[in-house]
Design a protein around this motif. Structure first.
Motif, PDB file in Angstrom:
ATOM      1  N   SER A  57       0.952  -1.114  -0.002  1.00 18.15           N
ATOM      2  CA  SER A  57       0.005   0.008  -0.028  1.00 18.15           C
ATOM      3  C   SER A  57       0.931   1.259   0.056  1.00 18.15           C
ATOM      4  N   PHE A  58       0.575   2.368  -0.614  1.00 14.14           N
ATOM      5  CA  PHE A  58       1.220   3.477  -0.732  1.00 14.14           C
ATOM      6  C   PHE A  58       0.322   4.352  -0.463  1.00 14.14           C
ATOM      7  N   ALA A  59       0.716   5.612  -0.128  1.00 11.59           N
ATOM      8  CA  ALA A  59      -0.007   7.000   0.019  1.00 11.59           C
ATOM      9  C   ALA A  59       0.508   8.166  -0.974  1.00 11.59           C
ATOM     10  N   PHE A  60      -0.461   8.550  -1.779  1.00 10.69           N
ATOM     11  CA  PHE A  60      -0.119   9.501  -2.798  1.00 10.69           C
ATOM     12  C   PHE A  60      -0.667  10.543  -2.488  1.00 10.69           C
ATOM     13  N   GLY A  61       0.047  12.006  -2.415  1.00 12.24           N
ATOM     14  CA  GLY A  61      -0.811  13.018  -1.952  1.00 12.24           C
ATOM     15  C   GLY A  61      -0.328  14.076  -3.187  1.00 12.24           C
ATOM     16  N   THR A  62      -0.888  15.112  -3.102  1.00 13.70           N
ATOM     17  CA  THR A  62      -0.920  16.417  -3.868  1.00 13.70           C
ATOM     18  C   THR A  62      -0.858  17.792  -3.203  1.00 13.70           C
ATOM     19  N   ILE A  63       0.115  18.648  -3.431  1.00 12.75           N
ATOM     20  CA  ILE A  63       0.040  19.939  -2.502  1.00 12.75           C
ATOM     21  C   ILE A  63      -0.228  20.934  -3.542  1.00 12.75           C
ATOM     22  N   SER A  64      -0.925  21.790  -3.552  1.00 11.70           N
ATOM     23  CA  SER A  64      -1.393  22.917  -4.182  1.00 11.70           C
ATOM     24  C   SER A  64      -1.384  24.422  -3.782  1.00 11.70           C
ATOM     25  N   GLN A  65      -0.932  25.422  -4.389  1.00  9.96           N
ATOM     26  CA  GLN A  65      -1.012  26.706  -3.658  1.00  9.96           C
ATOM     27  C   GLN A  65      -1.653  27.654  -4.325  1.00  9.96           C
ATOM     28  N   ALA A  66      -2.380  28.559  -3.586  1.00 14.09           N
ATOM     29  CA  ALA A  66      -3.120  29.687  -4.559  1.00 14.09           C
ATOM     30  C   ALA A  66      -3.248  30.747  -3.759  1.00 14.09           C
ATOM     31  N   ALA A  67      -3.921  31.944  -4.063  1.00 17.09           N
ATOM     32  CA  ALA A  67      -3.714  33.210  -3.579  1.00 17.09           C
ATOM     33  C   ALA A  67      -5.088  33.026  -2.478  1.00 17.09           C
ATOM     34  N   THR A  68      -6.056  32.416  -2.718  1.00 19.28           N
ATOM     35  CA  THR A  68      -6.925  32.036  -1.687  1.00 19.28           C
ATOM     36  C   THR A  68      -7.273  30.683  -1.217  1.00 19.28           C
ATOM     37  N   ALA A  69      -8.173  30.471  -0.123  1.00 18.96           N
ATOM     38  CA  ALA A  69      -8.212  29.101   0.394  1.00 18.96           C
ATOM     39  C   ALA A  69      -8.992  28.255  -0.631  1.00 18.96           C
ATOM     40  N   ASN A  70     -10.118  28.906  -1.342  1.00 18.38           N
ATOM     41  CA  ASN A  70     -10.898  28.347  -2.191  1.00 18.38           C
ATOM     42  C   ASN A  70     -10.069  27.629  -3.392  1.00 18.38           C
ATOM     43  N   ALA A  71      -9.267  28.537  -3.839  1.00 18.53           N
ATOM     44  CA  ALA A  71      -8.567  28.125  -4.939  1.00 18.53           C
ATOM     45  C   ALA A  71      -7.670  27.000  -4.786  1.00 18.53           C
ATOM     46  N   ALA A  72      -6.915  27.211  -3.639  1.00 18.98           N
ATOM     47  CA  ALA A  72      -6.025  26.148  -3.177  1.00 18.98           C
ATOM     48  C   ALA A  72      -6.483  24.732  -3.022  1.00 18.98           C
ATOM     49  N   LEU A  73      -7.472  24.853  -2.490  1.00 19.98           N
ATOM     50  CA  LEU A  73      -8.384  23.614  -2.299  1.00 19.98           C
ATOM     51  C   LEU A  73      -8.962  22.869  -3.559  1.00 19.98           C
ATOM     52  N   ALA A  74      -9.198  23.692  -4.317  1.00 18.36           N
ATOM     53  CA  ALA A  74      -9.757  23.379  -5.740  1.00 18.36           C
ATOM     54  C   ALA A  74      -8.864  22.792  -6.470  1.00 18.36           C
ATOM     55  N   ALA A  75      -7.415  23.646  -6.353  1.00 22.35           N
ATOM     56  CA  ALA A  75      -6.371  22.992  -7.236  1.00 22.35           C
ATOM     57  C   ALA A  75      -6.094  21.478  -6.602  1.00 22.35           C
ATOM     58  N   SER A  76      -5.915  21.313  -5.259  1.00 23.57           N
ATOM     59  CA  SER A  76      -5.540  20.296  -5.069  1.00 23.57           C
ATOM     60  C   SER A  76      -6.429  19.049  -5.231  1.00 23.57           C
ATOM     61  N   SER A  77      -7.777  19.352  -5.153  1.00 23.75           N
ATOM     62  CA  SER A  77      -8.709  18.382  -5.336  1.00 23.75           C
ATOM     63  C   SER A  77      -8.928  17.708  -7.022  1.00 23.75           C
ATOM     64  N   GLN A  78      -8.590  18.767  -7.658  1.00 26.79           N
ATOM     65  CA  GLN A  78      -8.519  18.397  -9.204  1.00 26.79           C
ATOM     66  C   GLN A  78      -7.280  17.551  -9.400  1.00 26.79           C
ATOM     67  N   ALA A  79      -6.367  18.027  -8.719  1.00 24.94           N
ATOM     68  CA  ALA A  79      -4.767  17.025  -8.974  1.00 24.94           C
ATOM     69  C   ALA A  79      -5.018  15.853  -8.310  1.00 24.94           C
ATOM     70  N   VAL A  80      -5.573  15.655  -7.186  1.00 20.94           N
ATOM     71  CA  VAL A  80      -5.899  14.132  -6.580  1.00 20.94           C
ATOM     72  C   VAL A  80      -6.920  13.552  -7.423  1.00 20.94           C
ATOM     73  N   ALA A  81      -7.921  14.170  -8.051  1.00 21.72           N
ATOM     74  CA  ALA A  81      -8.825  13.525  -8.958  1.00 21.72           C
ATOM     75  C   ALA A  81      -8.161  12.663 -10.082  1.00 21.72           C
ATOM     76  N   ARG A  82      -7.138  13.297 -10.736  1.00 18.39           N
ATOM     77  CA  ARG A  82      -6.341  12.856 -11.750  1.00 18.39           C
ATOM     78  C   ARG A  82      -5.638  11.821 -11.440  1.00 18.39           C
ATOM     79  N   VAL A  83      -4.832  11.985 -10.075  1.00 17.44           N
ATOM     80  CA  VAL A  83      -4.049  10.744  -9.513  1.00 17.44           C
ATOM     81  C   VAL A  83      -4.897   9.532  -9.337  1.00 17.44           C
ATOM     82  N   ILE A  84      -6.294   9.814  -8.975  1.00 17.43           N
ATOM     83  CA  ILE A  84      -7.265   8.609  -8.650  1.00 17.43           C
ATOM     84  C   ILE A  84      -7.519   7.960  -9.823  1.00 17.43           C
ATOM     85  N   ALA A  85      -7.698   8.777 -10.978  1.00 17.25           N
ATOM     86  CA  ALA A  85      -8.094   8.129 -12.236  1.00 17.25           C
ATOM     87  C   ALA A  85      -7.039   7.357 -12.863  1.00 17.25           C
TER      88      ALA A  85
END
Length: 235
Positions: A57-85
């Motif tokens: 088993s492995f743990a795969f993470g994504t880290i994203s940075q943005a000017a706002t909290a919503n933008a940072a969380l959205a970017a990280s969520s999109q990145a992890v969605a690509r990882v899951i796919a």
């Protein structure tokens, strides 16, 4: 005066007789039974068995940075969605993919008195049922945008059976120790009167390394240990 002296002597005689009765067995009182306990001996036994891991088993993470909290969380969520796919495409079952961590934190300036942006991270764990596929799965996750990889946690599918074998070996080890101690004390080893399981240890080797574009995963072996406390009767 003579009558008083006779009464005092008679009372003294009764007290002496009563006192003697405490320490001398009477015909109507049975003597206490002797302790028939033969004692016992308690020893600690250990056992171990080796297994070859066949899952990881492995743990795969994504880290994203943005000017706002919503933008940072959205970017990280999109990145992890690509990882899951990518994990699904590499053969990992949906039931073997699980979100393990989501975090969001502010980024401060050098003085630490002003928020200049936000950092979001999202981590999923993936269980790989075929160890030979682990390297390709890691490559797929990293290629899809995972910038944090933790693992592997190597597991054996027959781990429970191996632990039971280690328990049997631990009891045998305890008996051998008890026989030695009984012989040294000129006693005869009797039956087992109590067993307490002391738990076991299952090390998790970390065996990941990079080579060209693929990640080789070497399973090695794991030593599964068991400990028991066993009490034997002595004759």
């Amino acid at each position: 005066m003579k009558l008083a002296r006779l009464a005092l002597l008679a009372a003294g005689g009764v007290a002496i007789a009563a006192f003697a009765g405490v320490f001398q067995p009477s015909g109507a009182r049975s003597a206490p039974a002797a302790d028939s306990s033969t004692g016992g001996i308690t020893v600690l036994g250990t056992g171990s068995t080796n297994v070859t891991p066949d899952r990881a088993s492995f743990a795969f993470g994504t880290i994203s940075q943005a000017a706002t909290a919503n933008a940072a969380l959205a970017a990280s969520s999109q990145a992890v969605a690509r990882v899951i796919a990518a994990l699904r495409k590499a053969g990992v079952a949906q039931a073997d993919i699980q979100t393990s961590d989501v975090s969001l934190s502010p980024r401060l300036n050098d003085n630490g008195n002003e928020i200049v942006g936000y950092t979001a991270s999202n981590t999923v764990t993936a269980t790989i049922r075929k160890l030979g596929d682990a390297g390709d799965v890691v490559d797929a996750a990293v290629g899809a945008g995972s910038n944090q990889v933790y693992g592997p946690n190597l597991l054996a599918s027959d781990q429970d059976a191996a632990y039971r074998n280690a328990l049997k070996e631990a009891v045998a080890n305890a008996r051998a120790k008890a026989e030695t101690l009984a012989g040294a004390s000129s006693s005869t080893l009797g039956k087992i009167t109590a067993i307490v399981e002391g738990g076991g240890a299952i090390p998790m080797p970390m065996a990941v390394g990079a080579k060209d574009s693929s990640v080789p995963i070497e399973p090695g072996t794991q030593e599964i240990e068991a400990t028991v406390s066993v009490t034997f009767a002595l004759g």
